[in-house]
Design an enzyme around this catalytic site. Structure first.
Site, PDB file in Angstrom:
ATOM      1  N   ASP A 164       0.813  -1.219   0.000  1.00  0.00           N
ATOM      2  CA  ASP A 164       0.000   0.000   0.000  1.00  0.00           C
ATOM      3  C   ASP A 164       0.852   1.278   0.000  1.00  0.00           C
ATOM      4  O   ASP A 164       0.792   2.020   0.972  1.00  0.00           O
ATOM      5  CB  ASP A 164      -0.893  -0.041   1.247  1.00  0.00           C
ATOM      6  N   GLU A 207      -2.634  10.079  -1.178  1.00  0.00           N
ATOM      7  CA  GLU A 207      -3.843   9.259  -1.371  1.00  0.00           C
ATOM      8  C   GLU A 207      -4.501   8.952  -0.030  1.00  0.00           C
ATOM      9  O   GLU A 207      -5.727   8.945   0.089  1.00  0.00           O
ATOM     10  CB  GLU A 207      -3.484   7.956  -2.091  1.00  0.00           C
ATOM     11  N   GLU A 208      -3.679   8.697   0.961  1.00  0.00           N
ATOM     12  CA  GLU A 208      -4.184   8.272   2.266  1.00  0.00           C
ATOM     13  C   GLU A 208      -4.792   9.429   3.059  1.00  0.00           C
ATOM     14  O   GLU A 208      -4.355  10.581   2.945  1.00  0.00           O
ATOM     15  CB  GLU A 208      -3.050   7.661   3.093  1.00  0.00           C
ATOM     16  N   ASP A 254      -2.989  -0.883  -6.874  1.00  0.00           N
ATOM     17  CA  ASP A 254      -3.039  -0.662  -5.426  1.00  0.00           C
ATOM     18  C   ASP A 254      -3.154  -1.993  -4.691  1.00  0.00           C
ATOM     19  O   ASP A 254      -3.743  -2.953  -5.204  1.00  0.00           O
ATOM     20  CB  ASP A 254      -4.228   0.233  -5.068  1.00  0.00           C
ATOM     21  N   HIS A 336      -3.521  -1.714   6.271  1.00  0.00           N
ATOM     22  CA  HIS A 336      -3.518  -0.666   7.288  1.00  0.00           C
ATOM     23  C   HIS A 336      -3.110  -1.177   8.664  1.00  0.00           C
ATOM     24  O   HIS A 336      -3.651  -0.740   9.684  1.00  0.00           O
ATOM     25  CB  HIS A 336      -4.874   0.036   7.350  1.00  0.00           C
TER      26      HIS A 336
END
Length: 368
Positions: A164, A207-208, A254, A336
């Site tokens: 990620d 992006e996060e 991704d 995550h």
């Protein structure tokens, strides 16, 4: 990839995506009983790939080296790299250095801007690498290079976001390196259609989400760049067309790198291109070029349909760009968490998907 699995929003978003898919002109338009002659912005809808034969596939796959990619590109990216951090700068410099050193002569640009975040204004920098800026149409391959921000951990661990999206970044750099000769030829071609079709690699920052995924706290880089491209004339000097219209197909990578990923179809209007990935996977398997692979665990499955997932393609989708979203469903189990690290990557899977992607790009660019 930071988009939370918000089931309450999935149906509404699917309706939006479906409406956009239907709005995209997949076939020549007819007015008054005759077919209008399509301009160059419509050529993407009738574009056909050049299917590589076995000899060409063997040659292409012999040029790539996952161990070299691992050492030269993945390791330098496997660091904490949230926007504005020292790691973000280091990774950005690494990506630019690797692309600028290739013979194909990429135009590598930084798109730097500021945006408000839950922690105040932050500076973000996208990286846009264009093979031939003068080409009207571009196949775009993209990923995000930032890692999700986590508060300091008691055990000292940091989030490096291996799947990620350190691995997609490394795959894109390896694609540019291993296909350098073919891409150099494409850039030097002065005859249509090759002269009018080229490749663009985009590495998004931000992006996060910093705190919680929302329209204002996510997709910082892609939101900014899509808006900028929509207001930038293309080709240079054009009055009625812009860079967004110059995107043939937007391929977003991704959450790649875990063992046994399954990629479903997210957008029906690009299902034919997903079908090419599926066919290439089968061809590589038939030629014995996929490592530790079983056809029972096929990666690309055109018979599987899933609701679209919020990711960096969204600002482009909303502007009518055809999207091919390569993100597995379900997400990797380490998503995550601090366990999304090198230890939990599967090298054969990464090598296999990298080969499939490289063949796909050559076919799309008619470099068979």
């Amino acid at each position: 990839m930071a988009g939370e699995r918000r089931d309450s929003k999935a149906a509404a978003f699917f309706c939006l995506a479906w409406a956009l898919c239907l709005a995209l002109p997949g076939f020549p338009q007819h007015v008054g009983g005759r077919e209008d002659r399509a301009d160059w912005t419509q050529e993407k809808y009738s574009h056909r790939p050049t299917i590589l034969n076995a000899t060409s596939i063997l040659q292409v796959t012999s040029q790539t080296n996952v161990n070299r990619m691992w050492q030269n590109d993945l390791h330098p990216i496997l660091i904490e790299r949230y926007p504005g951090s020292p790691g973000s700068y280091a990774v950005r410099q690494h990506i630019k250095h690797r692309l600028q050193g290739l013979q194909a002569g990429w135009l590598v640009e930084e798109d730097t801007f500021q945006s408000h975040t839950p922690y105040g204004y932050r500076t973000f920098s996208n990286i846009i690498s264009t093979l031939n800026p003068l080409a009207k149409r571009h196949l775009v391959v993209a990923c995000h290079y930032d890692s999700k921000y986590f508060l300091p951990q008691l055990d000292g661990k940091v989030f490096v976001g291996a799947t990620d999206s350190a691995v997609p970044c490394a795959m894109m750099l390896e694609l540019a390196r291993s296909l350098d000769r073919q891409l150099s030829f494409l850039k030097q071609s002065s005859l249509p259609p090759k002269a009018d079709l080229s490749l663009k690699l985009i590495f998004f920052d931000g992006e996060e989400a910093f705190v919680r995924w929302s329209p204002s706290d996510s997709l910082y880089g892609s939101r900014s760049l899509a808006q900028k491209m929509a207001s930038t004339p293309h080709p240079p000097g054009a009055r009625n067309t812009n860079q967004i219209q110059g995107i043939d197909l937007f391929v977003l990578l991704d959450l790649i790198g875990a063992r046994n990923p399954v990629f479903p179809v997210y957008f029906l209007n690009t299902a034919r291109w997903f079908g090419r990935l599926e066919a290439i996977e089968q061809s590589l398997h038939d030629l014995g070029l996929l490592n530790n692979y079983s056809s029972e665990r096929q990666y690309f499955r055109s018979n599987l349909r899933r609701y679209p997932v919020e990711d960096d393609h969204i600002p482009f989708l909303r502007r009518g760009v055809p999207i091919l979203h390569l993100i597995p469903s379900p997400f990797p189990r380490v998503w995550h968490t601090m366990e999304d690290n090198e230890e939990n990557l599967d090298k054969p899977t990464i090598d296999n998907i990298s080969k499939i992607l490289q063949v796909f790009v050559l076919e799309y660019l008619n470099l068979g």
